[in-house]
Design an enzyme around this catalytic site. Sequence first.
Site, PDB file in Angstrom:
ATOM      1  N   TYR A 273      -1.841  11.277   1.946  1.00  0.00           N
ATOM      2  CA  TYR A 273      -2.570  11.568   0.708  1.00  0.00           C
ATOM      3  C   TYR A 273      -2.498  13.057   0.391  1.00  0.00           C
ATOM      4  O   TYR A 273      -2.213  13.460  -0.747  1.00  0.00           O
ATOM      5  CB  TYR A 273      -4.033  11.148   0.855  1.00  0.00           C
ATOM      6  CG  TYR A 273      -4.228   9.662   0.990  1.00  0.00           C
ATOM      7  CD1 TYR A 273      -4.461   8.864  -0.127  1.00  0.00           C
ATOM      8  CD2 TYR A 273      -4.176   9.039   2.237  1.00  0.00           C
ATOM      9  CE1 TYR A 273      -4.644   7.487  -0.013  1.00  0.00           C
ATOM     10  CE2 TYR A 273      -4.357   7.664   2.359  1.00  0.00           C
ATOM     11  CZ  TYR A 273      -4.586   6.904   1.234  1.00  0.00           C
ATOM     12  OH  TYR A 273      -4.751   5.540   1.352  1.00  0.00           O
TER      13      TYR A 273
ATOM     14  N   ASP B   9       0.859  -1.184   0.000  1.00  0.00           N
ATOM     15  CA  ASP B   9       0.000   0.000   0.000  1.00  0.00           C
ATOM     16  C   ASP B   9       0.905   1.247   0.000  1.00  0.00           C
ATOM     17  O   ASP B   9       1.768   1.365  -0.867  1.00  0.00           O
ATOM     18  CB  ASP B   9      -0.951  -0.065   1.200  1.00  0.00           C
ATOM     19  CG  ASP B   9      -1.987   1.030   1.218  1.00  0.00           C
ATOM     20  OD1 ASP B   9      -2.973   0.926   0.466  1.00  0.00           O
ATOM     21  OD2 ASP B   9      -1.815   1.999   1.981  1.00  0.00           O
TER      22      ASP B   9
ATOM     23  N   HIS C 283      -6.774  -6.794  -0.960  1.00  0.00           N
ATOM     24  CA  HIS C 283      -5.727  -5.799  -0.735  1.00  0.00           C
ATOM     25  C   HIS C 283      -4.738  -6.205   0.354  1.00  0.00           C
ATOM     26  O   HIS C 283      -3.547  -5.936   0.256  1.00  0.00           O
ATOM     27  CB  HIS C 283      -6.379  -4.467  -0.363  1.00  0.00           C
ATOM     28  CG  HIS C 283      -5.415  -3.355  -0.135  1.00  0.00           C
ATOM     29  ND1 HIS C 283      -4.704  -2.764  -1.151  1.00  0.00           N
ATOM     30  CD2 HIS C 283      -5.024  -2.724   1.011  1.00  0.00           C
ATOM     31  CE1 HIS C 283      -3.931  -1.803  -0.660  1.00  0.00           C
ATOM     32  NE2 HIS C 283      -4.099  -1.771   0.648  1.00  0.00           N
TER      33      HIS C 283
END
Length: 313
Positions: free
Chosen positions: A233, A126, A291
């Site tokens: 982010y 990730d 994931h």
Amino acid sequence: MPGRAKKLSFIRNRSRERRLKVMLEEPELRHERIAGDGVDLHVVTAGTGPPIILLHGFPENWRSWRLQIPALAATGFSVLAPDLRGYNLSDRPAEQSGYRLNHLVADVAALVRSTGYARACIAGHDWGGIIAWTFAGQHPELVDKLVILNAPHPKIYLEKVRYPPQMVRSWYVLFFLLPRLPEFVLSAGNYRAIRNMFKRGPARKETFSDVDIEEYVVPLSQPRALNAALDYYRANLKIATLRTFARSAPIGAETLVIWGEHDPALGIELLEGLDEVAPRVRIHRISSSSHWVQNEAPAEVNRILIPFLKDSS
């Protein structure tokens, strides 16, 4: 019968929790503080030998690798599994700019140099994978081998996110870029959204026990911790930043990409063109995983990971 099934499930979960507790209390696990780029990082280390650095993703911490650390240490590696800056027991910069990729990459460089070895194997999942891709491109001299688990190369992501279906899958990214609202939504109801991420997200629904989930939620509930995780982010997903990393040189290191095919956020089309950005890449797809691949399919991940790292060809 439903009561009996519930009891058996409870017993299985308790048994798994006891096994993990024993694993985490093994004497070879050491908790250290290592200086990064202007911050101190909490790092779990184990084993002796050539180093491998394991980088976790959002919204986890070093425990993301709890099922790989013992296997890697037993195979002859020195394992370093840091809490990335802002997470768990590592320092938490107050400014959003403290989470830019240049600082995250510099943290990894500091970890490599702390080992006393000239180079290290780097593995990332990730956000840890995005850091690993970037680090390998910017510091090829410090990388032995590269392992990526369900994390897109920035150049390929920038190409694919402009079109469906990856555009649709990436809706959450735009949400995370908003100020304050994501923190409110993710923390509401005792972090119900985060808990559901681990309970409902995996293809294998019993991947994370209640104990596992608590080990992620409690650190995120500390002051500014969730804000720091979301700042990964906000500090980096800007067009100018993405274009800079999209122009990075091809990865020279031998690269292994392990990909859970049922990832709801990252489609398998992100594997297309990997040989152009990493000419020495091998891809291993796991059809039964999503994931959280190293937690959902730890035996298969370890079976592929360890021979790749030990192969000297």
